[in-house]
Design a protein around this motif. Structure first.
Motif, PDB file in Angstrom:
ATOM      1  N   PRO A   1      46.712  21.737  -5.245  1.00 29.62           N
ATOM      2  CA  PRO A   1      45.283  21.486  -4.982  1.00 29.62           C
ATOM      3  C   PRO A   1      44.315  22.395  -5.740  1.00 29.62           C
ATOM      4  N   ASP A   2      44.625  23.681  -5.869  1.00 34.96           N
ATOM      5  CA  ASP A   2      43.725  24.577  -6.601  1.00 34.96           C
ATOM      6  C   ASP A   2      43.657  24.207  -8.080  1.00 34.96           C
ATOM      7  N   THR A   3      44.801  23.914  -8.660  1.00 39.58           N
ATOM      8  CA  THR A   3      44.831  23.507 -10.063  1.00 39.58           C
ATOM      9  C   THR A   3      44.104  22.173 -10.247  1.00 39.58           C
ATOM     10  N   ALA A   4      44.297  21.265  -9.310  1.00 44.97           N
ATOM     11  CA  ALA A   4      43.615  19.963  -9.378  1.00 44.97           C
ATOM     12  C   ALA A   4      42.099  20.153  -9.342  1.00 44.97           C
ATOM     13  N   ARG A   5      41.635  21.044  -8.495  1.00 42.51           N
ATOM     14  CA  ARG A   5      40.190  21.310  -8.407  1.00 42.51           C
ATOM     15  C   ARG A   5      39.671  21.887  -9.730  1.00 42.51           C
ATOM     16  N   GLN A   6      40.410  22.814 -10.301  1.00 42.51           N
ATOM     17  CA  GLN A   6      40.012  23.404 -11.579  1.00 42.51           C
ATOM     18  C   GLN A   6      40.026  22.360 -12.697  1.00 42.51           C
ATOM     19  N   LEU A   7      41.053  21.534 -12.710  1.00 44.00           N
ATOM     20  CA  LEU A   7      41.133  20.491 -13.733  1.00 44.00           C
ATOM     21  C   LEU A   7      40.003  19.475 -13.584  1.00 44.00           C
ATOM     22  N   ASP A   8      39.660  19.139 -12.365  1.00 44.67           N
ATOM     23  CA  ASP A   8      38.578  18.185 -12.129  1.00 44.67           C
ATOM     24  C   ASP A   8      37.279  18.716 -12.733  1.00 44.67           C
ATOM     25  N   ALA A   9      36.998  19.996 -12.497  1.00 51.03           N
ATOM     26  CA  ALA A   9      35.790  20.606 -13.067  1.00 51.03           C
ATOM     27  C   ALA A   9      35.897  20.690 -14.592  1.00 51.03           C
ATOM     28  N   LEU A  10      37.070  21.007 -15.098  1.00 51.41           N
ATOM     29  CA  LEU A  10      37.270  21.081 -16.548  1.00 51.41           C
ATOM     30  C   LEU A  10      37.053  19.711 -17.191  1.00 51.41           C
ATOM     31  N   ILE A  11      37.574  18.673 -16.581  1.00 51.70           N
ATOM     32  CA  ILE A  11      37.390  17.314 -17.103  1.00 51.70           C
ATOM     33  C   ILE A  11      35.909  16.998 -17.204  1.00 51.70           C
ATOM     34  N   GLU A  12      35.168  17.276 -16.142  1.00 50.69           N
ATOM     35  CA  GLU A  12      33.723  17.008 -16.154  1.00 50.69           C
ATOM     36  C   GLU A  12      33.035  17.786 -17.277  1.00 50.69           C
ATOM     37  N   GLY A  13      33.322  19.073 -17.359  1.00 49.40           N
ATOM     38  CA  GLY A  13      32.658  19.916 -18.349  1.00 49.40           C
ATOM     39  C   GLY A  13      33.023  19.569 -19.779  1.00 49.40           C
ATOM     40  N   LEU A  14      34.306  19.402 -20.053  1.00 52.45           N
ATOM     41  CA  LEU A  14      34.716  19.071 -21.415  1.00 52.45           C
ATOM     42  C   LEU A  14      34.214  17.695 -21.825  1.00 52.45           C
ATOM     43  N   THR A  15      34.219  16.765 -20.886  1.00 49.27           N
ATOM     44  CA  THR A  15      33.707  15.421 -21.184  1.00 49.27           C
ATOM     45  C   THR A  15      32.244  15.496 -21.595  1.00 49.27           C
ATOM     46  N   LEU A  16      31.460  16.202 -20.816  1.00 51.66           N
ATOM     47  CA  LEU A  16      30.038  16.332 -21.118  1.00 51.66           C
ATOM     48  C   LEU A  16      29.815  17.047 -22.455  1.00 51.66           C
ATOM     49  N   HIS A  17      30.520  18.139 -22.676  1.00 52.08           N
ATOM     50  CA  HIS A  17      30.359  18.881 -23.923  1.00 52.08           C
ATOM     51  C   HIS A  17      30.755  18.038 -25.133  1.00 52.08           C
ATOM     52  N   ARG A  18      31.880  17.321 -25.029  1.00 55.62           N
ATOM     53  CA  ARG A  18      32.303  16.478 -26.153  1.00 55.62           C
ATOM     54  C   ARG A  18      31.304  15.353 -26.387  1.00 55.62           C
ATOM     55  N   ALA A  19      30.828  14.730 -25.313  1.00 58.22           N
ATOM     56  CA  ALA A  19      29.936  13.580 -25.451  1.00 58.22           C
ATOM     57  C   ALA A  19      28.592  13.960 -26.059  1.00 58.22           C
ATOM     58  N   LEU A  20      28.121  15.163 -25.782  1.00 57.90           N
ATOM     59  CA  LEU A  20      26.790  15.557 -26.232  1.00 57.90           C
ATOM     60  C   LEU A  20      26.784  16.425 -27.483  1.00 57.90           C
ATOM     61  N   SER A  21      27.947  16.859 -27.915  1.00 57.52           N
ATOM     62  CA  SER A  21      28.023  17.751 -29.070  1.00 57.52           C
ATOM     63  C   SER A  21      27.852  16.986 -30.379  1.00 57.52           C
ATOM     64  N   ARG A  22      27.186  17.625 -31.328  1.00 55.61           N
ATOM     65  CA  ARG A  22      27.090  17.033 -32.671  1.00 55.61           C
ATOM     66  C   ARG A  22      28.444  17.076 -33.364  1.00 55.61           C
ATOM     67  N   GLU A  23      29.242  18.066 -33.012  1.00 54.91           N
ATOM     68  CA  GLU A  23      30.581  18.205 -33.567  1.00 54.91           C
ATOM     69  C   GLU A  23      31.556  18.441 -32.414  1.00 54.91           C
ATOM     70  N   PRO A  24      31.971  17.357 -31.745  1.00 60.18           N
ATOM     71  CA  PRO A  24      32.846  17.504 -30.576  1.00 60.18           C
ATOM     72  C   PRO A  24      34.152  18.214 -30.930  1.00 60.18           C
ATOM     73  N   HIS A  25      34.614  19.033 -29.985  1.00 64.76           N
ATOM     74  CA  HIS A  25      35.880  19.727 -30.218  1.00 64.76           C
ATOM     75  C   HIS A  25      37.019  18.704 -30.280  1.00 64.76           C
ATOM     76  N   ASP A  26      38.120  19.138 -30.859  1.00 61.19           N
ATOM     77  CA  ASP A  26      39.237  18.220 -31.063  1.00 61.19           C
ATOM     78  C   ASP A  26      40.197  18.220 -29.878  1.00 61.19           C
ATOM     79  N   ARG A  27      41.160  17.341 -29.974  1.00 62.26           N
ATOM     80  CA  ARG A  27      42.154  17.160 -28.915  1.00 62.26           C
ATOM     81  C   ARG A  27      42.958  18.444 -28.668  1.00 62.26           C
ATOM     82  N   ALA A  28      43.220  19.205 -29.717  1.00 65.08           N
ATOM     83  CA  ALA A  28      44.004  20.440 -29.559  1.00 65.08           C
ATOM     84  C   ALA A  28      43.297  21.432 -28.648  1.00 65.08           C
ATOM     85  N   LEU A  29      41.991  21.553 -28.774  1.00 64.54           N
ATOM     86  CA  LEU A  29      41.248  22.479 -27.911  1.00 64.54           C
ATOM     87  C   LEU A  29      41.268  21.984 -26.462  1.00 64.54           C
TER      88      LEU A  29
END
Length: 187
Positions: free
Chosen positions: A141-169
């Motif tokens: 559950p703790d890891t799931a909570r952290q991953l859920d927040a990470l998914i939200e944050g990385l999704t937003l950052h990739r979607a709004l970035s002029r140069e989205p980070h790659d899959r490796a990051l």
């Protein structure tokens, strides 16, 4: 097509039109009249199917949350081990961030409402709970909570970035969270 109140798809068309308008004009830009026009229904249908604009917005955002949870399920149902689950989470971030601009806008509109109004916070709370249920099939559950927040944050950052980070990051970030000492496999 059925007419009057016997049209079984009318309510669904109204909800879909509401989400489309929110994505195009923001919550502040929606009205009963605009929604009815977009849905191709008489204005009176709005009050027949919904007690007011607030109920319509709640139902529409509830439907949107169901859609996003279904995306989580589609990605997280198949993995059979932790490594596959990490790959699925990586895929999920990239699908969400490279996918529909509509979904991104609707997410942000819902978050803005939730920041101000408890009724919408309840929708986001339920959405997050349901998303974590899918993650908890593979992570504690703790890891799931952290991953859920990470998914939200990385999704937003990739979607709004002029140069989205790659899959490796993305994969590296997921690996860091999922290999932290103290985390155990779910029961």
């Amino acid at each position: 097509m059925a007419t009057g109140h016997t049209d079984p798809r009318r309510r669904e068309r109204i909800i879909a039109a509401t989400l489309d308008l929110i994505a195009e004009e923001g919550v502040a830009g929606v009205s009963h009249r605009k929604i009815a026009t977009r849905a191709g229904v008489p204005l009176g249908s709005m009050t027949y199917h919904f007690s007011g604009i607030e109920q319509l917005l709640r139902d529409a955002f509830g439907r949107f949350a169901d859609h996003i949870v279904a995306v989580f399920d589609a990605h997280l149902a198949a993995p059979t081990d932790r490594d596959q689950a990490c790959e699925a989470v990586t895929d999920l971030v990239h699908v969400l961030s490279e996918g529909s601009q509509r979904d991104l806008v609707l997410s942000q509109e819902l978050y803005t409402l939730a920041a101000r109004q408890p009724v919408y916070r309840a929708i986001t709370h339920e959405w997050m709970r349901r998303s974590r249920v899918h993650l908890e099939k593979h992570f504690d559950p703790d890891t799931a909570r952290q991953l859920d927040a990470l998914i939200e944050g990385l999704t937003l950052h990739r979607a709004l970035s002029r140069e989205p980070h790659d899959r490796a990051l993305t994969r590296e970030a997921i690996t860091r969270i999922t290999t932290t000492a103290g985390h155990t496999e779910p029961a």
